[in-house]
Design an enzyme around this catalytic site. Structure first.
Site, PDB file in Angstrom:
ATOM      1  CD  GLU A 123      48.006  38.116  39.614  1.00 25.60           C
ATOM      2  OE1 GLU A 123      48.849  38.717  39.549  1.00 25.60           O
ATOM      3  OE2 GLU A 123      46.813  38.795  39.865  1.00 25.60           O
ATOM      4  NE  ARG A 157      32.477  41.956  42.363  1.00 22.84           N
ATOM      5  CZ  ARG A 157      33.737  42.068  42.831  1.00 22.84           C
ATOM      6  NH1 ARG A 157      34.088  42.733  43.998  1.00 22.84           N
ATOM      7  NH2 ARG A 157      34.786  41.696  42.130  1.00 22.84           N
TER       8      ARG A 157
END
Length: 170
Positions: free
Chosen positions: A95, A58
């Site tokens: 993560e 993006r």
């Protein structure tokens, strides 16, 4: 303009408890998308930018039109294995694991002034890695610009004193 009105919140995506900020409801509205890019341009126009770098994927959506509006070049920062030719790579923590970003070795010349643009500043890992790659090539990171900043994740603390502009903060 209240750009937050054009961001769709999708609950429990990509996992339970996450409130995903979907920018496609902003980018599919031509006048609003153009106004958002112009607002970012106005915020960074004084930085004498040679190149805008955008991390996959993006960052391309924000960085490329921003580069055009600034009269600057655009440099994609991609995931490992996606660029042909010689690259430099850097790893960063996710993560649940690690990932790598890459940039062409000849994408940035020493001393060029580079702005990093992306849709979202969250934990700062992707942008910190992008800063590292640009500096490895001798580029001067003159700032970063985002459509959205998730202030509660405190990602700006990882950006090593880089100027940060966020069009909206959640």
């Amino acid at each position: 303009m209240n750009y937050k009105d054009y961001i769709r919140i999708i609950p429990d995506y990509p996992q339970p408890g996450i409130k995903f900020k979907d920018i496609t409801t902003l980018t599919n509205n031509g006048p609003v998308y153009a106004a958002a890019i112009d607002a970012i341009k106005q915020a960074v126009a004084d930085k004498q930018i040679d190149l805008v770098a955008g991390p996959e994927a993006r960052g391309f959506i924000i960085g490329a039109p921003l580069a055009i509006s600034l009269g600057a070049g655009f440099v994609p920062i991609r995931k490992s294995g996606k660029l042909p030719g010689e690259v430099v790579e850097a790893s960063y923590d996710l993560e649940y694991g690690k990932d790598k970003l890459a940039i062409h070795k000849d994408a940035i010349k020493p001393g060029q002034r580079v702005l990093i643009a992306d849709d979202l500043l969250a934990t700062g890992g992707t942008i910190a890695t992008s800063i590292n790659l640009i500096r490895q090539l001798g580029g001067e990171v003159v700032g970063s610009a985002f459509l959205i900043e998730l202030g509660y994740l405190d990602g700006r603390t990882k950006l090593d004193g880089i100027d940060i502009f966020s069009l909206m903060t959640f």
